[in-house]
Write a protein that holds these residues in place. Structure first.
Motif: not given
Length: 282
Positions: A14-18, A50-56
């Motif tokens: 839901e946050e798409l951010h750890f 995952r990438t270094k800056r994003t997650i989806r």
């Protein structure tokens, strides 16, 4: 897999951010990331890209999110139901009762119970006293409206109603017009009783009362329930001695008359098993 793994996954999805997910869950980011990796390893599929800056979420993650939410909602529902049941707010409660209880206290008890416990399913079972004792022991019923005494010290009793006996006659009987009759006037009648095992103490007291009046009753039928006794009296098979409240269910062709002699009282008690695991109380 534990429920916490699903909660962790839903937060990250839901946050798409750890970082934000970790703050929401009040845990550190590194353990959260490790838990998600462990989850993916256990179900043997990646849930995020995952990438270094994003997650989806990838497609497998989207499917898993929908089902994870359902599982968590079901778990929360199960917890809620367990708590409500433990507090006696929902569930089922079964009361055993005899015929005299149906004619006297049962309707009032049912109304009171439904007002006090509107979300409890109330079950009612018509049982003889000895059957209720067994059902209370095995916790098949949670309360019983029965006739003491009973031979079981493990149960608790409280007498809540008492009533005397009356003569039950066909309306064509020679004594039907009498306001009050004496037992000795029934000495030569045929009697309809209930079987002794249904209520041995009261049965023996009735026979003793007749003997004090100078006769032993000639019993031609022993039947249950009380309605059958009343119907047989209406059919002029014989007369009977029943509790006074039977008048409320007496069919056409039957009259109930007071007795001149003092009679043994029929006691009605509420009984329960103190060892019951059911939290609901009458």
């Amino acid at each position: 897999m534990e429920l916490r793994h699903l909660r962790y996954f839903v937060a990250v999805a839901e946050e798409l951010h750890f970082g934000r997910a970790a703050q929401r869950l009040l845990i550190a980011q590194q353990p959260l990331s490790r838990q998600i990796r462990d989850l993916e390893a256990e179900i043997e599929v990646d849930l995020f890209h995952r990438t270094k800056r994003t997650i989806r979420l990838i497609e497998a993650g989207q499917v898993f999110l929908s089902e994870a939410r359902k599982t968590l909602q079901q778990a929360e529902h199960a917890i809620l139901l367990a708590r409500q049941t433990g507090r006696g707010e929902i569930g089922k409660f079964t009361i055993g009762f005899t015929g005299p209880a149906l004619n006297t206290v049962l309707p009032k008890i049912v109304r009171h119970f439904k007002e006090k416990h509107p979300n409890i399913e109330l079950g009612l079972e018509r049982l003889q006293t000895n059957e209720q004792v067994e059902a209370l022991r095995s916790q098949q019923i949670q309360a019983g409206l029965l006739h003491p005494p009973i031979n079981d010290d493990s149960l608790r009793l409280e007498v809540i109603h008492r009533e005397g006996l009356v003569a039950v006659l066909p309306d064509s009987h020679r004594l039907a017009q009498s306001e009050r009759i004496s037992l000795h006037e029934l000495a030569h009648e045929s009697f309809i009783f209930y079987p002794r095992h249904v209520g041995p103490v009261l049965y023996d007291r009735i026979l003793g009362l007749c003997q004090q009046a100078g006769f032993s009753p000639r019993i031609v039928q022993e039947v249950v329930p009380q309605q059958t006794i009343l119907e047989l009296v209406a059919a002029e098979i014989g007369v009977s001695l029943l509790h006074a409240s039977a008048e409320s269910v007496a069919p056409a062709g039957v009259v109930l008359r007071a007795l001149a002699e003092p009679t043994p009282e029929l006691e009605l008690a509420i009984a329960w098993n103190p060892e019951t695991t059911n939290p609901v109380r009458v």
